[in-house]
Design a protein around this motif. Structure first.
Motif, short mmCIF file in Angstrom:
data_model
loop_
_atom_site.label_atom_id
_atom_site.label_comp_id
_atom_site.label_asym_id
_atom_site.label_seq_id
_atom_site.Cartn_x
_atom_site.Cartn_y
_atom_site.Cartn_z
N MET A 169 -75.30 28.69 53.03
CA MET A 169 -76.81 28.90 53.09
C MET A 169 -77.11 30.39 52.66
O MET A 169 -78.05 30.90 51.88
CB MET A 169 -77.50 28.68 54.54
CG MET A 169 -77.60 27.04 54.73
SD MET A 169 -78.99 26.43 53.93
CE MET A 169 -80.33 26.97 54.67
N ALA A 209 -86.60 26.40 56.48
CA ALA A 209 -86.35 26.71 55.18
C ALA A 209 -87.50 26.88 54.28
O ALA A 209 -87.21 27.34 53.30
CB ALA A 209 -85.14 25.79 54.48
N SER A 256 -80.78 22.69 50.84
CA SER A 256 -80.14 23.00 51.86
C SER A 256 -79.56 21.42 52.40
O SER A 256 -78.34 21.60 52.87
CB SER A 256 -80.77 23.37 53.04
OG SER A 256 -82.14 22.59 53.56
#
Ligand SMILES: Cc1cc2nc3c(=O)[nH]c(=O)nc-3n(C[C@H](O)[C@H](O)[C@H](O)COP(=O)(O)OP(=O)(O)OC[C@H]3O[C@@H](n4cnc5c(N)ncnc54)[C@H](O)[C@@H]3O)c2cc1C
Length: 387
Positions: free
Chosen positions: A307, A270, A285
Motif C-alpha cells: 500500500m 482509501a 487496494s
C-alpha cells in the motif's frame, strides 16, 4: 469449523477484486466471499467510475463492465468565485450504476471459483494459524473489505475515523442531467470543502448529490439537500432514491498490522480527500490484498508495504492539497489555472481520480495565481514542500 484459504468480508469492488486476484494467482484456492446483503444491491455512490478502473479490470481479465456504463467525455468544475474549467478529460470516464457494476464483479469472482455467501460478520478472533469469524467460519487469511463502517478495521484496533477525515455525502437520481456529455461539479462556499454533482446515467437522467469533506460540517439531511438545490437548481432527485453515507478519507491514520488480516477499499480508509473518489482505490487496494493474502502470517506486513509503494506518494500529495483546499483563494487559483492550461487540468484529474502526483509545472502555474497569504500559511503548516 468451516475453514477456507481466504475469507473476504464484503463483496463491494475491493472485496470482489481481492477474491478474483487471489483465485487468478492460485486457481483452486478455497475463497469464501461474505456480504451482509444479496446481490444485485444498491450502493450509495455517485456512480462515477474513473477510466483507470477499467485498466485494472482489463488486467484481471474482467470484461463487459465498461459496457454497463455511459462514457462521459467532459468534466466541468466551477468554484463559488465563478472560475470554470470545462474540458475533455484526459481519458473519458464512465458512469456505471453501482447496482450493475458491483454485481458484475461479484459474478466474475463466483465464475472464477469464489463461494458467495450472505453473512454479516460481527466478530473476529485470532486463532494462531487462522482467523475465526463469528465462531463458525475460519480463514488462513481474511480480507476486510466491509466498507466505511468496517467491523474488521475495528477488530484490528483501528481508531474511529476523525471527523476531519470523514466526508458525508447524499445522492439521489434526477430525471434530467445538467449536461448529458459532462460530469458536472459545483463547489460550495463555506468553512469545509464541499461540492454538488450531476453525473449523467445510462438511459437518461442523472445521479445527483452533495458531499462535505468534514463530518462535523455536514449538517442535517435537509441542509445537505438545500445546498444541492442551491448549487444545481433543476437537478431534483426522486426522494425515494435519496441515501447518505460516510466516506473514510485517505488522510486518516493508517491501520494495517502484521498478521493474517488485511484491509482494502473504504475499510482501509482509501478514499481520495480531494474528490471523494473511492472506486479506483478500492479496486487497486483489493488487487494488492488478493495477492498478499496468499502469504499466510506475512500477509499484513506485505499489504502494508504494498500500500505504501502503490499509494504513499499520491496520498501525501492529495493530503497536502486537501489542507490547502480549505484556504480561501486556493480553489479559484487551481480551477483558474486548469481552465487556462491543459497540463494543470490533466494533472488535477489524475490526482482526483487516479494515483497521480503534483507535477512541478502544474504547481508553478497554480502557485502563480495564489494569494501570497495562502502560500505563507501553507509553508508554515508544512515546514517545506511536499515530497
Ligand atoms: C454519496 C457517495 C458518492 C460517491 N461517489 C463516488 C463516485 O462517483 N466515484 C467513486 O469512485 N467513488 C464514490 N464514492 C465512494 C465509493 O462509493 C466507495 O469508496 C467504494 O464503494 C468503496 O468500495 P469498497 O468495496 O471498499 O466498499 P463498499 O462498496 O462499501 O462495499 C462494502 C461491502 O461490504 C458489505 N458489508 C459491510 N459490513 C459487512 C459485514 N459486517 N459483514 C459482511 N459484509 C459487510 C456491504 O454490504 C458492502 O457490499 C461515493 C461515496 C458516497 C457515500
Amino acid at each position: 469449523m468451516d475453514t477456507h484459504d481466504l475469507v473476504v468480508v464484503g463483496a463491494g469492488p475491493a472485496g470482489a477484486v481481492a477474491a478474483l486476484h487471489a483465485l487468478a494467482l492460485r486457481p483452486g484456492a478455497s475463497v469464501l466471499l461474505l456480504d451482509a446483503r444479496d446481490f444485485p444491491r444498491d450502493k450509495t455512490c455517485g456512480d462515477g467510475v474513473a477510466a483507470e478502473v477499467f485498466d485494472l479490470l482489463d488486467d484481471l481479465g474482467v470484461t463487459g463492465v465498461r459496457e454497463l456504463g455511459l462514457e462521459v467525455p467532459m468534466l466541468r468544475l466551477r468554484t463559488p468565485g465563478g472560475r470554470v474549467a470545462h474540458r475533455a478529460a484526459p481519458r473519458p470516464n464512465r458512469v456505471v450504476p453501482r447496482r450493475w457494476f458491483d454485481a458484475a464483479l461479484v459474478d466474475a469472482a463466483v465464475h472464477a471459483g469464489a463461494e458467495l455467501r450472505r453473512h454479516r460478520v460481527r466478530e473476529l478472533t485470532d486463532d494462531g494459524d487462522r482467523i475465526v469469524l463469528d465462531g463458525t467460519l475460519a480463514g488462513r487469511a481474511v480480507v476486510g473489505a466491509d466498507g466505511a463502517h468496517s467491523v474488521v478495521r475495528r477488530a484490528l484496533g483501528g481508531p474511529a475515523p476523525r471527523p476531519a477525515d470523514t466526508a458525508v455525502a447524499i445522492r439521489g437520481y434526477a430525471p434530467v442531467a445538467a449536461d448529458a456529455e459532462t460530469l458536472t461539479i459545483e463547489f460550495a462556499a463555506g468553512p469545509h470543502p464541499a461540492y454538488a454533482w450531476s453525473f449523467p446515467v445510462p438511459g437518461g437522467g442523472a445521479n445527483v448529490g452533495y458531499g462535505v469533506f468534514h463530518r462535523d460540517g455536514a449538517g442535517s439531511r435537509a441542509e445537505l439537500l438545500a445546498r444541492l438545490a442551491a448549487l444545481l437548481p433543476g437537478q431534483v432527485p426522486d426522494p425515494a432514491t435519496l441515501r447518505a453515507h460516510h466516506l473514510p478519507l485517505s488522510t486518516s491514520p493508517r491501520v494495517q498490522p502484521d498478521g493474517r488480516v488485511l484491509l482494502a477499499g473504504d475499510a482501509a480508509a482509501a478514499v481520495n480527500p480531494l474528490t471523494g473518489e473511492g472506486i479506483f482505490d478500492a479496486v487497486a487496494s483489493g488487487l494488492l490484498a488478493g495477492r498478499n493474502a496468499l502469504r499466510g502470517a506475512g500477509a499484513g506486513a506485505a499489504q502494508r508495504a504494498s500500500m505504501e509503494r502503490a499509494f504513499g506518494r499520491h496520498q501525501r500529495h492529495v493530503g497536502a492539497l486537501a489542507r490547502l483546499a480549505v484556504r480561501p483563494g486556493f480553489l479559484d487559483a487551481a480551477i483558474g489555472a486548469a481552465a487556462a492550461h491543459r497540463t494543470v487540468f490533466d494533472c488535477a484529474v489524475r490526482l482526483g481520480l487516479g494515483r497521480g502526483t503534483v507535477s512541478p509545472a502544474a504547481l508553478a502555474l497554480v502557485a502563480g495565481r495564489l494569494p501570497s497569504a495562502v502560500i505563507r500559511a501553507h509553508r508554515r503548516a508544512r515546514g517545506g514542500a511536499v515530497r
